[in-house]
Design a protein around this motif. Structure first.
Motif, short mmCIF file in Angstrom:
data_model
loop_
_atom_site.label_atom_id
_atom_site.label_comp_id
_atom_site.label_asym_id
_atom_site.label_seq_id
_atom_site.Cartn_x
_atom_site.Cartn_y
_atom_site.Cartn_z
N GLU A 299 4.76 12.19 -7.64
CA GLU A 299 4.08 13.05 -6.89
C GLU A 299 3.04 12.20 -6.07
O GLU A 299 2.43 12.69 -5.12
N LYS A 300 2.58 11.01 -6.47
CA LYS A 300 1.60 10.19 -5.80
C LYS A 300 2.26 9.79 -4.47
O LYS A 300 1.50 9.79 -3.42
N VAL A 301 3.58 9.44 -4.29
CA VAL A 301 4.35 9.16 -3.20
C VAL A 301 4.34 10.32 -2.22
O VAL A 301 4.06 10.35 -0.98
N MET A 302 4.86 11.50 -2.98
CA MET A 302 5.25 12.72 -2.12
C MET A 302 3.74 13.43 -1.72
O MET A 302 3.90 14.11 -0.77
N GLY A 303 3.09 13.17 -2.71
CA GLY A 303 1.77 14.10 -2.35
C GLY A 303 2.07 15.63 -3.31
O GLY A 303 2.94 15.65 -3.53
#
Length: 224
Positions: A111-115
């Motif tokens: 989620e940190k990468v994808m937002g």
């Protein structure tokens, strides 16, 4: 005469159904290749000097699991993601050093990468064009802050919830041109090709022989 007319109408209906069925072909295993453009801030441009970003990304998939392979310096990197569970693993092979590392990726890491931005209110505009050989239509939509966006998507094929579809789960079509923010970097991706082919089993389990480490420790070793 009426019989021939009915027969003709039936033939048209059957032909149309065949075309529709072909257009809605379901592909569960294969590969996607995207052309990629970046929108970098001045600070990001300064940070990336000497490290050119790839202008193409190839993604292999089997069901909901995807695999991206890339070379970075002496390292061969594989990123395998279970898009349904939102977990994965990054495998780093350094042949010259005879080292193999694995970094497990949690749902929070991905989620940190994808937002965490959510998108909704998808509306087809009726504007159409052909992208990578597929009939695509422009859609408008909004993020969770109310900002309007647009993308191009096709209903010619049905794929698992992978790649771009992971960003837009409520869109009832497959995105073929879209813009998102990954790790704080603006990215525009355009589909170049989609192939149905045998990929084989994909797994997020750590293979034997790999040393499990963290991203922080990997970066300290020069794995960034």
């Amino acid at each position: 005469m009426f019989k021939s007319i009915k027969t003709g109408v039936l033939a048209v209906i059957l032909a149309s159904s065949a075309i529709y069925a072909q257009a809605q072909k379901k592909i569960n295993e294969g590969s996607l290749t995207y052309g990629v453009e970046y929108k970098l801030t001045k600070e990001q441009q300064d940070m990336m000097q000497g490290m050119p970003l790839p202008n193409e990304t190839k993604l292999k998939f089997n069901g909901n699991i995807t695999k991206i392979e890339m070379e970075q310096g002496p390292a061969l990197i594989s990123i395998i993601t279970d898009n349904a569970q939102k977990t994965g693993v990054m495998l780093v092979d350094v042949p010259v050093a005879q080292k193999q590392f694995a970094v497990k990726q949690t749902k929070e890491d991905i989620e940190k990468v994808m937002g965490t931005t959510k998108y909704s209110d998808f509306k087809a505009t009726g504007e159409k064009q052909t992208i990578a050989g597929y009939n695509a239509e422009k859609y408008t939509y909004k993020d969770d802050k109310g900002t309007s966006h647009e993308l191009w998507a096709t209903k010619d094929v049905e794929l698992p919830q992978i790649g771009a579809a992971s960003y837009f789960p409520e869109l009832k079509a497959f995105p073929v041109k879209y813009s998102v923010v990954q790790n704080g970097v603006g990215v525009t991706a355009t589909l170049k090709s989609l192939k149905e082919e045998k990929i084989g089993a994909l797994s997020i389990a750590v293979p034997s022989g790999y040393e499990v480490t963290t991203m922080e420790d990997l970066m300290k070793m020069g794995g960034q």
